[in-house]
Structure formats: structure tokens, C-alpha cells
Design an enzyme around this catalytic site. Sequence first.
Site, PDB file in Angstrom:
ATOM      1  N   GLY A 173      -3.871 -42.777  37.681  1.00  0.00           N
ATOM      2  CA  GLY A 173      -4.855 -42.469  38.727  1.00  0.00           C
ATOM      3  C   GLY A 173      -4.879 -40.987  39.057  1.00  0.00           C
ATOM      4  O   GLY A 173      -5.834 -40.493  39.650  1.00  0.00           O
ATOM      5  N   HIS A 220     -36.509 -50.503  54.684  1.00  0.00           N
ATOM      6  CA  HIS A 220     -36.607 -50.031  56.066  1.00  0.00           C
ATOM      7  C   HIS A 220     -35.828 -50.967  56.979  1.00  0.00           C
ATOM      8  O   HIS A 220     -35.921 -52.187  56.806  1.00  0.00           O
ATOM      9  CB  HIS A 220     -38.076 -50.015  56.498  1.00  0.00           C
ATOM     10  CG  HIS A 220     -38.237 -49.650  57.941  1.00  0.00           C
ATOM     11  ND1 HIS A 220     -38.139 -48.339  58.382  1.00  0.00           N
ATOM     12  CD2 HIS A 220     -38.452 -50.417  59.043  1.00  0.00           C
ATOM     13  CE1 HIS A 220     -38.302 -48.333  59.697  1.00  0.00           C
ATOM     14  NE2 HIS A 220     -38.495 -49.573  60.130  1.00  0.00           N
TER      15      HIS A 220
HETATM   16  P1  FAD Z   1      -5.830 -35.337  37.445  1.00  0.00           P
HETATM   17  O1  FAD Z   1      -6.398 -36.333  38.343  1.00  0.00           O
HETATM   18  O2  FAD Z   1      -5.081 -34.185  38.059  1.00  0.00           O
HETATM   19  O3  FAD Z   1      -4.872 -36.103  36.453  1.00  0.00           O
HETATM   20  C1  FAD Z   1      -4.071 -35.444  35.527  1.00  0.00           C
HETATM   21  C2  FAD Z   1      -2.885 -36.319  35.218  1.00  0.00           C
HETATM   22  O4  FAD Z   1      -2.188 -35.778  34.115  1.00  0.00           O
HETATM   23  C3  FAD Z   1      -1.875 -36.403  36.360  1.00  0.00           C
HETATM   24  O5  FAD Z   1      -1.626 -37.744  36.687  1.00  0.00           O
HETATM   25  C4  FAD Z   1      -0.630 -35.704  35.828  1.00  0.00           C
HETATM   26  O6  FAD Z   1       0.567 -36.275  36.313  1.00  0.00           O
HETATM   27  C5  FAD Z   1      -0.796 -35.922  34.333  1.00  0.00           C
HETATM   28  N1  FAD Z   1      -0.138 -34.910  33.508  1.00  0.00           N
HETATM   29  C6  FAD Z   1      -0.224 -33.560  33.615  1.00  0.00           C
HETATM   30  N2  FAD Z   1       0.473 -32.963  32.634  1.00  0.00           N
HETATM   31  C7  FAD Z   1       1.031 -33.950  31.894  1.00  0.00           C
HETATM   32  C8  FAD Z   1       1.853 -33.971  30.746  1.00  0.00           C
HETATM   33  N3  FAD Z   1       2.262 -32.845  30.161  1.00  0.00           N
HETATM   34  N4  FAD Z   1       2.224 -35.166  30.249  1.00  0.00           N
HETATM   35  C9  FAD Z   1       1.816 -36.327  30.839  1.00  0.00           C
HETATM   36  N5  FAD Z   1       1.033 -36.359  31.916  1.00  0.00           N
HETATM   37  C10 FAD Z   1       0.643 -35.200  32.430  1.00  0.00           C
HETATM   38  N6  FAD Z   1     -12.930 -34.941  43.547  1.00  0.00           N
HETATM   39  C11 FAD Z   1     -14.038 -35.655  43.828  1.00  0.00           C
HETATM   40  O7  FAD Z   1     -14.876 -35.848  42.955  1.00  0.00           O
HETATM   41  N7  FAD Z   1     -14.233 -36.185  45.067  1.00  0.00           N
HETATM   42  C12 FAD Z   1     -13.349 -35.998  46.072  1.00  0.00           C
HETATM   43  O8  FAD Z   1     -13.564 -36.489  47.175  1.00  0.00           O
HETATM   44  C13 FAD Z   1     -12.176 -35.252  45.807  1.00  0.00           C
HETATM   45  N8  FAD Z   1     -11.254 -35.059  46.766  1.00  0.00           N
HETATM   46  C14 FAD Z   1     -10.121 -34.359  46.477  1.00  0.00           C
HETATM   47  C15 FAD Z   1      -9.192 -34.134  47.495  1.00  0.00           C
HETATM   48  C16 FAD Z   1      -8.041 -33.421  47.242  1.00  0.00           C
HETATM   49  C17 FAD Z   1      -7.027 -33.209  48.356  1.00  0.00           C
HETATM   50  C18 FAD Z   1      -7.808 -32.913  45.937  1.00  0.00           C
HETATM   51  C19 FAD Z   1      -6.544 -32.139  45.640  1.00  0.00           C
HETATM   52  C20 FAD Z   1      -8.727 -33.103  44.932  1.00  0.00           C
HETATM   53  C21 FAD Z   1      -9.895 -33.818  45.192  1.00  0.00           C
HETATM   54  N9  FAD Z   1     -10.861 -34.026  44.211  1.00  0.00           N
HETATM   55  C22 FAD Z   1     -12.004 -34.727  44.506  1.00  0.00           C
HETATM   56  C23 FAD Z   1     -10.699 -33.503  42.851  1.00  0.00           C
HETATM   57  C24 FAD Z   1     -10.221 -34.605  41.897  1.00  0.00           C
HETATM   58  O9  FAD Z   1      -9.027 -35.179  42.388  1.00  0.00           O
HETATM   59  C25 FAD Z   1     -10.010 -34.044  40.519  1.00  0.00           C
HETATM   60  O10 FAD Z   1     -11.166 -33.365  40.098  1.00  0.00           O
HETATM   61  C26 FAD Z   1      -9.680 -35.130  39.512  1.00  0.00           C
HETATM   62  O11 FAD Z   1      -8.524 -35.820  39.887  1.00  0.00           O
HETATM   63  C27 FAD Z   1      -9.514 -34.531  38.122  1.00  0.00           C
HETATM   64  O12 FAD Z   1      -9.154 -35.534  37.215  1.00  0.00           O
HETATM   65  P2  FAD Z   1      -8.298 -35.191  35.920  1.00  0.00           P
HETATM   66  O13 FAD Z   1      -8.118 -36.481  35.200  1.00  0.00           O
HETATM   67  O14 FAD Z   1      -8.891 -34.052  35.203  1.00  0.00           O
HETATM   68  O15 FAD Z   1      -6.912 -34.670  36.486  1.00  0.00           O
END
Ligand code: FAD
Length: 465
Positions: free
Chosen positions: A37, A440
Site C-alpha cells: 500500500g 437534482h
Molecule cells: P509509494 O506509495 O511511496 O510506494 C513505494 C513503496 O516502495 C513503499 O512501500 C516502499 O516501502 C517501497 N520501497 C522503496 N524502496 C524499496 C526497495 N528498495 N525495495 C523494496 N521496496 C521498496 N496522493 C494523492 O493522489 N492523493 C492524496 O490525497 C495524497 N495524500 C498524501 C498525503 C501525504 C501525507 C503524503 C506523504 C502523500 C500523499 N499523496 C497523495 C501522495 C501519494 O501518497 C503518492 O503519490 C503515492 O503513494 C505514490 O505511489 P508510489 O507507488 O509511486 O510510491
Amino acid sequence: MATKVVVVGGGPGGYVAALRASQLGAEVTLVEKQALGGTCLNVGCIPTKALLYTTELYRRVQGGADFGLKAQGLAVDWPALQARRTAIVKRLVTGVELLLRQAGCRVITGTARLADARSVAVTMPDGGETRITADRIILATGSEPVRLPLPGFDLPDVILSDQALALPEVPESLLIMGGGVIGVELASVYQTLGTKCIIIEMLPQILPNLDTELANGIKAHLTRLGVEIHTRAKVTSFSPDPDGIKVQVVAPQGELGFTVSKVLAAVGRRPATRDLGLEAAGVATENGRILVNEYLETSVSGVYAVGDAIGGTMLAHVAFAEGTVAAENALGMARKIDYKTVPSCIYTQPEAASVGLTEEQAKEAGYKVKVGRFPLAANGKALIEGDEGGFLKIVANERYGEVLGVQILGPRATDLIGEAALALRLEATLDELASTIHPHPTVCEAYAEAALAAGNSALHLPRRR
Ligand code: FAD
Ligand code: NAI
């Protein structure tokens, strides 16, 4: 034989890539070092919105007289709210686990690094290492908060958004460095809970990437709540204080000093791509973000990257879209993403949402524009919900009436913007929006009225002479 796909990272980009690759018949392994997640489910989108929802409910009932309600002894039960946040997150993470299991994806807990263009080395929690070979690799490692090299930044009372979501108690005061999306959403939460919030933003406007009118609407909301906002201001240092932490700020009016319980640093995020073995494998990067082409393939053929790790707009829905497309391309398709339909949403109350071009951006891009604007003061549902201060604005190409962008400030703007994203995707026109029958009473009726207003023929507004 099935194509072997390894996905690194189990956030929105990674888990969706794994599910899509599996749907397309690949043999999928997903490596996640922390929790499925990713940021979004565990410490981002979902927990912030759970806190925003309860604090908004609280504020509404507190102002109950406006709604014909009488409430006594109303209070936020912080531990119970924290338990609710945790329960929602747990349920969604379990859902992702289940989906991956049902799709037949193998999930490995460990930290992955590219060993070469066709294999990944995984350090397991017990320190052991295993190597997985793959035909295709999808990197989805997400992002991490930017830390600034300021004196005192490492003091324990300077916290990041992860900690701000799970504070053991509501702080008396909170200085928020950065008036971006995290800053304003958490200011709305904590100020409602009784914390004195101060936002320090270095640019002239909070939410600098948002349409100015929307940003001003959110600023008015925060100011009404009592949040103190300083723009064109920068923190210069932090130091310990018996009452919490002392913060020095340079603002247009001179040097300012604050003593607060906590500081939240929310000055942006950067791709989490260090120690990923990118350089050794020949994957090109720029300032830490993985470079990809329009098919989301990196400089190494067969290695793809998605989500926050490639920079750009760091949003969960963008990561979902990129995860899907990267999986499809990894398995032989040639798909691209239509980035013009990416909505931006702020979940304060009123909510703000925007998709496509603003009026200024459309003019700068050389369009002759036609604008339709409908104030929500003339919308029955907004009035019923006690939230009639906003508006819905449509920016269209004058020549064909094609919708170029929509901005909304008002109740459930973040849900309403979906219709605008579809309109952009289908190249819908003002006439098509106006002649679509909207239910509506709803706030979404404002779409038809705003489309009519562009031709000065809104039915629920006086005609302009
Ligand atoms: P991530 O969700 O960061 O997932 C990356 C995963 O990779 C992580 O679980 C990490 O542990 C894993 N990982 C990293 N390196 C390694 C490795 N070397 N080996 C194995 N696993 C690894 N976006 C919205 O669209 N709406 C919102 O309302 C919103 N609210 C947010 C609120 C906050 C406080 C924050 C911080 C962000 C918010 N975002 C929101 C942004 C959103 O969370 C991110 O854009 C999104 O999670 C990106 O997804 P991702 O899969 O690229 O990365
Ligand atoms: P952000 O980029 O939205 O905002 C950072 C803010 O900090 C900017 O306004 C910037 O001008 C300011 N800033 C930078 N350095 C500063 C300094 N030294 N002093 C004062 N101000 C400074 O980043 P934020 O809020 O940290 O959020 C990170 C990411 O999370 C964003 O990319 C956002 O897309 C995502 N997010 C999305 C949400 C949503 O969609 N509703 C909610 C929360 C986060």
C-alpha cells in the site's frame, strides 16, 4: 512460458503494476521492504483523509445551530480517532494483500536493488540475500520527504508527515514549514482540534501549484479557522526551548521568532531511488528521479519505472495509471498516459479540485478562451450543505467549445472533478455538458449551468447585460 516480471515497491504504482501484469498472464514477484500500500495507504492519502473527515464532521456539528442541531459535550476523542485511522489503513492494506494473493503474485518482504538489467538482489529481514531473475523489471520505489540542511532540523520536535499523522496527543501549537498540500491539509486538521497552527511558506502564495483563485479560497478557509499564514517567509533555524522548540523565520516584515510545541516539515518530497543499484545497472537518473520515455521504459531496455520515483506529479492516481501502463508495455503493448486528465485535489472544507488548464494557462498556450462560471451560492445542494461560498469554472476553447480545464471550490469538489476529467478525455464541448441531464438537487448541476454561463445563458443566474 510466462514472462517473469519483478516489481520493486508495493505502493499504488507497484501493486497495480503487479496486478495488471498478472492479469496479462505474467509470473509476477513483488518485493516490498515495509508495508503493502506504500505511502498512500499507510502514511499518505488514506490516513490524512480519515483525520480530515472526522475533524470536518466535528466542526460541522460544533456549528450545529446553522443546521438546526443542538449538541452538548461534543469532543474529539483523539485515541479513538487514531484507532479508526489505523483500522481503515489495516483494512485497505489487507485488501491489497488479498488481491495480490488471489492474482497469484508472489510477495517478498525485503529490500531490493537492481543487480543488473535482468535481476534483482533482495536483502531479507534476517540479513540474508536472495536473487530473482526477471524478463522485465518495474521500479516503483516511491518518494521520501525533503529534509533541509537547517540548524536544528534534526531536533526531535521537528517532525515529518508520517509522525504528524500519529502524534500521541494533540499538540498545543504547531509550526508548519511549507504551505503545500500536506501543510494545508494538516493545518486544517490540527487547527480544528485546537492546536494553534502557523504556516511558513517561502513563495508568495500557499499551494503555489494550484490556480490562484482556488488557493485563495483555501487560504480564506484556513484564516477563518484561525491558522496564521506567513508567505514569502523562510525558516532559518530551530533550537531547543523548555516550552518546546524555538523557530527563527525571515519574513517580509523582518525577523520573526516563534516558540511552538512541534514543527512539521512539509517542504516537498523527492524520489526514493538511492541504494537501488541504478547507476551500476545503467539506469539514467536526474536529481534522483528515474528517467523514462513516454512508454515508461528507463534507459535500460526491459526496465520500467513508475510513480513518485519518476518525479513529475507525485500523486497516487498518477502512480495507479503509470503502474497499469508500465505493466502493459512490459508485456508487449505500446501505451502512453494522457497526463492532461490528471486532477489535483485538496481535501479541506471547502474542497478544491482542478483538472486541465486554468484560464491563464489556456491563454498562455495560445487558445482564445470562453469561460463559464457558476457560483455555488445559486446551487440548492450547496446551500443545504452550508457550503455555498465556492464556484465551478469551465475553461473552453472559444472556437469549438471544447473543454480545456475545470476548477472547483466547494463541497465534494474532489469527487465532482471526475466528470471534468472524463470531459477532457472525451474532448467534450460546453454544449455537451449543458445538455447532459444532471440529477437534482446536486452540486454537479453546476456543470450544466457553468457551461451555459459561458454563453451568458445560465438559467439560474441573472443574464449579464
Ligand atoms: P509509494 O506509495 O511511496 O510506494 C513505494 C513503496 O516502495 C513503499 O512501500 C516502499 O516501502 C517501497 N520501497 C522503496 N524502496 C524499496 C526497495 N528498495 N525495495 C523494496 N521496496 C521498496 N496522493 C494523492 O493522489 N492523493 C492524496 O490525497 C495524497 N495524500 C498524501 C498525503 C501525504 C501525507 C503524503 C506523504 C502523500 C500523499 N499523496 C497523495 C501522495 C501519494 O501518497 C503518492 O503519490 C503515492 O503513494 C505514490 O505511489 P508510489 O507507488 O509511486 O510510491
Ligand atoms: P508540496 O510540493 O505540495 O509543497 C511544499 C511547499 O513547501 C511548497 O509550497 C514550497 O514552496 C514550500 N517550501 C519549500 N521549501 C520551503 C522553505 N524552505 N520554507 C518554506 N516553504 C518552503 O509538498 P508537500 O506538501 O510536502 O507534499 C508532498 C507531496 O505529497 C506532493 O507532491 C503532493 O502531491 C502529495 N500530496 C498530495 C495530497 C493531495 O493530493 N491531496 C495531499 C498531501 C500530499
